[in-house]
Design an enzyme around this catalytic site. Structure first.
Site, PDB file in Angstrom:
ATOM      1  N   LYS A 133      25.229  28.287  63.318  1.00 62.36           N
ATOM      2  CA  LYS A 133      25.268  28.015  64.765  1.00 62.36           C
ATOM      3  C   LYS A 133      26.680  27.580  65.122  1.00 62.36           C
ATOM      4  O   LYS A 133      27.251  26.719  64.449  1.00 62.36           O
ATOM      5  CB  LYS A 133      24.279  26.906  65.111  1.00 62.36           C
ATOM      6  CG  LYS A 133      24.538  26.254  66.479  1.00 62.36           C
ATOM      7  CD  LYS A 133      23.366  25.389  66.898  1.00 62.36           C
ATOM      8  CE  LYS A 133      23.708  24.513  68.104  1.00 62.36           C
ATOM      9  NZ  LYS A 133      22.505  23.881  68.663  1.00 62.36           N
ATOM     10  N   LYS A 180      28.862  25.765  68.047  1.00 66.93           N
ATOM     11  CA  LYS A 180      28.875  25.019  69.310  1.00 66.93           C
ATOM     12  C   LYS A 180      29.998  25.565  70.171  1.00 66.93           C
ATOM     13  O   LYS A 180      31.176  25.505  69.792  1.00 66.93           O
ATOM     14  CB  LYS A 180      29.108  23.536  68.992  1.00 66.93           C
ATOM     15  CG  LYS A 180      29.324  22.618  70.171  1.00 66.93           C
ATOM     16  CD  LYS A 180      28.176  22.611  71.133  1.00 66.93           C
ATOM     17  CE  LYS A 180      26.875  22.230  70.466  1.00 66.93           C
ATOM     18  NZ  LYS A 180      25.723  22.275  71.373  1.00 66.93           N
ATOM     19  N   ASP A 216      26.037  28.336  71.221  1.00 64.94           N
ATOM     20  CA  ASP A 216      25.483  27.353  72.165  1.00 64.94           C
ATOM     21  C   ASP A 216      26.574  26.789  73.077  1.00 64.94           C
ATOM     22  O   ASP A 216      27.242  25.824  72.726  1.00 64.94           O
ATOM     23  CB  ASP A 216      24.825  26.213  71.371  1.00 64.94           C
ATOM     24  CG  ASP A 216      24.258  25.131  72.278  1.00 64.94           C
ATOM     25  OD1 ASP A 216      24.212  25.339  73.505  1.00 64.94           O
ATOM     26  OD2 ASP A 216      23.854  24.077  71.742  1.00 64.94           O
ATOM     27  N   ASN A 243      26.173  25.132  75.715  1.00 68.15           N
ATOM     28  CA  ASN A 243      25.666  23.945  76.416  1.00 68.15           C
ATOM     29  C   ASN A 243      25.706  24.065  77.938  1.00 68.15           C
ATOM     30  O   ASN A 243      26.146  23.140  78.645  1.00 68.15           O
ATOM     31  CB  ASN A 243      26.383  22.667  75.947  1.00 68.15           C
ATOM     32  CG  ASN A 243      25.781  22.108  74.668  1.00 68.15           C
ATOM     33  OD1 ASN A 243      26.500  21.789  73.721  1.00 68.15           O
ATOM     34  ND2 ASN A 243      24.457  22.011  74.599  1.00 68.15           N
ATOM     35  N   GLU A 272      21.921  30.223  72.864  1.00 63.94           N
ATOM     36  CA  GLU A 272      21.347  28.922  73.218  1.00 63.94           C
ATOM     37  C   GLU A 272      21.992  28.360  74.484  1.00 63.94           C
ATOM     38  O   GLU A 272      23.218  28.175  74.520  1.00 63.94           O
ATOM     39  CB  GLU A 272      21.569  27.985  72.023  1.00 63.94           C
ATOM     40  CG  GLU A 272      20.823  26.686  72.105  1.00 63.94           C
ATOM     41  CD  GLU A 272      21.006  25.860  70.829  1.00 63.94           C
ATOM     42  OE1 GLU A 272      20.949  26.436  69.704  1.00 63.94           O
ATOM     43  OE2 GLU A 272      21.232  24.643  70.937  1.00 63.94           O
ATOM     44  N   ASN A 279      17.677  23.673  74.360  1.00 59.08           N
ATOM     45  CA  ASN A 279      17.347  22.254  74.232  1.00 59.08           C
ATOM     46  C   ASN A 279      17.856  21.512  75.467  1.00 59.08           C
ATOM     47  O   ASN A 279      18.047  20.308  75.455  1.00 59.08           O
ATOM     48  CB  ASN A 279      17.944  21.635  72.967  1.00 59.08           C
ATOM     49  CG  ASN A 279      19.450  21.645  72.948  1.00 59.08           C
ATOM     50  OD1 ASN A 279      20.045  22.617  72.487  1.00 59.08           O
ATOM     51  ND2 ASN A 279      20.091  20.600  73.445  1.00 59.08           N
ATOM     52  N   ASP A 316      12.725  18.572  69.157  1.00 60.22           N
ATOM     53  CA  ASP A 316      13.510  17.444  68.655  1.00 60.22           C
ATOM     54  C   ASP A 316      12.612  16.231  68.816  1.00 60.22           C
ATOM     55  O   ASP A 316      12.313  15.831  69.949  1.00 60.22           O
ATOM     56  CB  ASP A 316      14.811  17.289  69.466  1.00 60.22           C
ATOM     57  CG  ASP A 316      15.694  16.173  68.918  1.00 60.22           C
ATOM     58  OD1 ASP A 316      15.129  15.151  68.474  1.00 60.22           O
ATOM     59  OD2 ASP A 316      16.927  16.310  68.946  1.00 60.22           O
ATOM     60  N   HIS A 358      16.517  21.084  67.152  1.00 61.44           N
ATOM     61  CA  HIS A 358      17.822  20.612  67.624  1.00 61.44           C
ATOM     62  C   HIS A 358      18.259  19.357  66.856  1.00 61.44           C
ATOM     63  O   HIS A 358      17.439  18.643  66.293  1.00 61.44           O
ATOM     64  CB  HIS A 358      17.666  20.285  69.117  1.00 61.44           C
ATOM     65  CG  HIS A 358      18.746  19.449  69.691  1.00 61.44           C
ATOM     66  ND1 HIS A 358      18.682  18.080  69.792  1.00 61.44           N
ATOM     67  CD2 HIS A 358      19.937  19.814  70.230  1.00 61.44           C
ATOM     68  CE1 HIS A 358      19.788  17.631  70.374  1.00 61.44           C
ATOM     69  NE2 HIS A 358      20.563  18.668  70.650  1.00 61.44           N
ATOM     70  N   ASN A 385      21.439  15.989  66.918  1.00 58.02           N
ATOM     71  CA  ASN A 385      22.682  15.319  67.325  1.00 58.02           C
ATOM     72  C   ASN A 385      23.216  14.612  66.084  1.00 58.02           C
ATOM     73  O   ASN A 385      22.508  14.524  65.081  1.00 58.02           O
ATOM     74  CB  ASN A 385      22.391  14.281  68.418  1.00 58.02           C
ATOM     75  CG  ASN A 385      22.517  14.886  69.815  1.00 58.02           C
ATOM     76  OD1 ASN A 385      23.503  15.538  70.123  1.00 58.02           O
ATOM     77  ND2 ASN A 385      21.526  14.660  70.651  1.00 58.02           N
TER      78      ASN A 385
HETATM   79  O1  GKR Z   1      27.064  17.028  68.963  1.00 57.17           O
HETATM   80  O2  GKR Z   1      28.519  17.645  70.417  1.00 57.17           O
HETATM   81  C1  GKR Z   1      27.394  17.686  69.956  1.00 57.17           C
HETATM   82  C2  GKR Z   1      26.348  18.599  70.552  1.00 57.17           C
HETATM   83  O3  GKR Z   1      26.837  19.197  71.731  1.00 57.17           O
HETATM   84  C3  GKR Z   1      25.059  17.869  70.825  1.00 57.17           C
HETATM   85  O4  GKR Z   1      25.288  16.707  71.572  1.00 57.17           O
HETATM   86  C4  GKR Z   1      24.017  18.700  71.503  1.00 57.17           C
HETATM   87  O5  GKR Z   1      22.958  17.881  71.900  1.00 57.17           O
HETATM   88  O6  GKR Z   1      23.696  19.751  69.351  1.00 57.17           O
HETATM   89  C5  GKR Z   1      23.397  19.714  70.632  1.00 57.17           C
HETATM   90  C6  GKR Z   1      22.917  20.996  71.244  1.00 57.17           C
HETATM   91  O7  GKR Z   1      22.397  21.823  70.513  1.00 57.17           O
HETATM   92  O8  GKR Z   1      22.998  21.142  72.465  1.00 57.17           O
HETATM   93 MG    MG Z   2      21.890  23.216  72.128  1.00 56.25          MG
END
Ligand code: GKR
Ligand code: MG
Length: 425
Positions: free
Chosen positions: A193, A195, A224, A226, A249, A272, A296, A323, A325
Site C-alpha cells: 500500500k 500512502k 491511498d 486520503n 483507497e 476508511n 478498524d 486499516h 494508524n
Molecule cells: O499514518 O499518516 C498516516 C495515515 O495517513 C493514517 O493516519 C491514516 O489513518 O493509514 C491511514 C489511512 O489508511 O487512511
Molecule cells: Mg486509508
C-alpha cells in the site's frame, strides 16, 4: 468477576517523518495504554490513538466502570453510552472521534482479561480462528530523512538493512521502490500500500507504476490519497491504474464523490474515510460508494462491532480489509486476533508496525514471518507488557511536549506556511 482498577498511561513512540495529506508525522506518535485489573489481580490491556481528549474521556469512563463485571460487555456498553458526548470524525486521514475509541480500548482490555481468566486466547472468544496466520501489507510512505524520536531528522550511520532504509528519505518513485524492497526483504510482505495525497497526483501514479515495474503483476498494489483529490483528478489518475491497482483507497471525499469515481473506473474503491460508522452504512448502500471497507476495531468500537461490520460486508457484497494508524504491539495483537476470527477478511491488513521497528512495550515484540503474524497461543491477547518499557514510553510522553496528533504544525516546521486542504488537487 469485578473490575478493581483501571490505569491509563499516555505514551510516545518514535515515529519517522512520514508524509500524508494532512502534513507530516511528528517525531513521536502518541498512544494511550489502558490496563484493567480484576479483583483477583488479572490485567487486561488495550491501546488506542493518543491525545488529551481521548485520555480525559477514558478517565471519565474508567471511574464509572470500577466494580463492573468485564464479562458483561452489554452493561459496560450501556454505561459508556450514558457518558458519551457527540463527536465527529473530522477531515484528517485519521478518525478524530473519541468515544468509539474509548469503547474499543475498554472492550479489548476486557477480552484480554477474561481470556486470561479462562485460559483461552481472545480469538476463541470471538468464535475461533478461521486462519492461523494473518497476512499484512507493506505500508509505504513518502518521507523525509530521519527515523523520528531521539534520532530526530538525523541519521544513524551505523544502521543497515531496513533500519537504514527506515531513516532514508523517499520523495520520488525510485525512493518508494527502494523503501518497498527494504521493507519486504525484512518482513516478507506480499502486497503493498502506498500512502498518497502528498505530491501532485501524476507523481504518485508514477510511483505506483514504478512499483508495478519493480515487483511485477503478481504483487497486489494499493494507493491511498486520503480523499484530497477532486473527482476528475481521481478518474484521470485511476484510468492509468486500471489493471494495476488491487484497490483504490479514498481517492476522493464523501460517499457521493466516491460513488462517482467508482462508476467511472474498473478498479474497486476502498474506504476508511467515507464509511466509518454504522450510521454511514445506509448511505453506503444507497450510493454504492465503495466496494471494500477497511475495518478498524479502534474506531468501529471494538471486536464485536467489527464482526458486525464484517456481517454487513458479507450481506451487502462489500469486501473487507483492515486499516491502521501508528501503533504498538497491543493494537497489533488485537488486530491479529480479530482478523483471525473474521471469515470474510479477504485482503492483507494494513500495519504501521515496521515504522516503529522494535520500539514496543511488549517484552517480546511481535514478529512477521513471510509478511504474516502467527497468533500468539497464550491466553487473552497472548502478549506480555514490559512495565519498564511502558514507564520509559510514558516518561517520553511527558518530555516530548506533544499532546495531540497535529501533522499540519509538524509540516510547517519543514515548509513554513503550509496548510492542510481537505481537497488539494
Ligand atoms: O499514518 O499518516 C498516516 C495515515 O495517513 C493514517 O493516519 C491514516 O489513518 O493509514 C491511514 C489511512 O489508511 O487512511
Ligand atoms: Mg486509508
Amino acid at each position: 468477576m469485578k473490575i478493581r482498577n483501571i490505569h491509563i498511561t499516555p505514551v510516545a513512540v518514535p515515529d519517522p517523518p512520514l508524509l500524508n495529506a494532512a502534513g507530516l508525522h511528528a517525531p513521536y506518535a502518541l498512544r494511550l495504554i489502558i490496563e484493567i485489573v480484576s479483583a483477583d489481580g488479572i490485567s487486561g490491556w488495550g491501546e488506542i490513538p493518543g491525545g488529551e481528549a481521548a485520555r480525559a474521556a477514558l478517565e471519565t469512563a474508567a471511574e464509572r466502570l470500577i466494580g463492573m463485571d468485564p464479562w458483561r460487555l452489554n452493561a459496560i456498553d450501556a454505561a459508556l453510552e450514558s457518558l458519551a458526548r457527540p463527536d465527529a470524525r473530522g477531515a484528517t486521514p485519521w478518525d478524530q472521534r473519541t468515544w468509539v475509541h474509548v469503547r474499543s480500548a475498554i472492550e479489548v482490555a476486557c477480552y484480554d482479561l477474561v481470556g486470561k481468566s479462562v485460559g483461552r486466547p481472545v480469538v476463541d472468544l470471538l468464535g475461533g480462528a478461521v486462519r492461523e496466520r494473518v497476512p499484512f501489507a507493506a505500508y509505504l510512505f513518502f518521507k523525509h530523512a530521519g527515523a523520528g524520536g531521539e534520532l530526530g531528522f538525523g541519521r544513524d550511520e551505523a544502521a543497515s538493512g531496513w533500519a537504514a532504509a527506515r531513516q532514508r528519505a523517499a520523495l520520488d518513485p525510485a525512493g518508494i521502490v527502494a523503501q518497498a524492497q527494504a521493507m519486504i526483504a525484512r518482513y516478507g510482505f506480499q502486497s503493498i500500500k502506498l500512502k498518497g495525497g502528498v505530491f501532485e497526483p501524476q507523481a504518485e501514479v508514477n510511483a505506483i507504476l514504478a512499483l508495478r515495474e519493480a515487483f511485477g503483476p503478481e504483487m497486489p498494489l494499493r494507493l491511498d490519497p486520503n480523499a484530497i483529490w477532486r473527482v476528475d483528478t481521481a478518474i484521470a489518475a485511476g484510468r492509468q491504474l486500471e489493471g494495476v491497482l488491487e484497490y483504490y483507497e479514498d481517492p476522493v471525499r464523501g460517499q457521493e464523490n466516491m460513488a462517482a469515481v467508482a462508476r467511472a473506473l474498473k478498479i474497486p474503491l476502498a474506504t476508511n474515510m467515507c464509511t466509518t460508522s454504522f450510521d454511514d452504512l445506509p448511505g453506503s448502500v444507497a450510493q454504492q460508494s465503495e466496494a471494500i471497507i477497511l475495518s478498524d476495531h479502534h474506531f468501529w468500537g471494538g471486536f464485536r462491532a467489527s464482526l458486525d461490520l464484517a456481517r454487513f460486508c458479507a450481506a451487502f457484497g462489500r469486501g473487507l480489509s483492515m486499516h491502521s494508524n501508528s501503533h504498538l504491539g497491543i493494537s497489533l495483537a488485537a488486530m491479529a486476533h480479530l482478523a483471525a476470527a473474521t471469515p470474510n477478511l479477504t485482503y492483507d491488513c494494513d500495519t504501521h508496525y515496521p515504522w516503529q521497528d522494535g520500539h514496543d512495550l511488549l517484552a517480546t515484540p511481535l514478529k512477521f514471518e513471510a509478511g504474516a503474524l502467527e497468533l500468539p497461543g497464550a491466553p487473552g491477547l497472548g502478549i506480555d507488557v514490559n512495565r519498564d518499557k511502558l514507564a520509559q514510553m510514558h516518561a517520553r510522553y511527558l518530555d516530548c511536549g506533544l499532546t495531540e496528533r497535529d501533522d499540519e504544525t509538524e509540516m510547517q516546521k519543514v515548509e513554513p506556511g503550509w496548510r492542510f486542504q481537505s481537497t488539494r488537487w
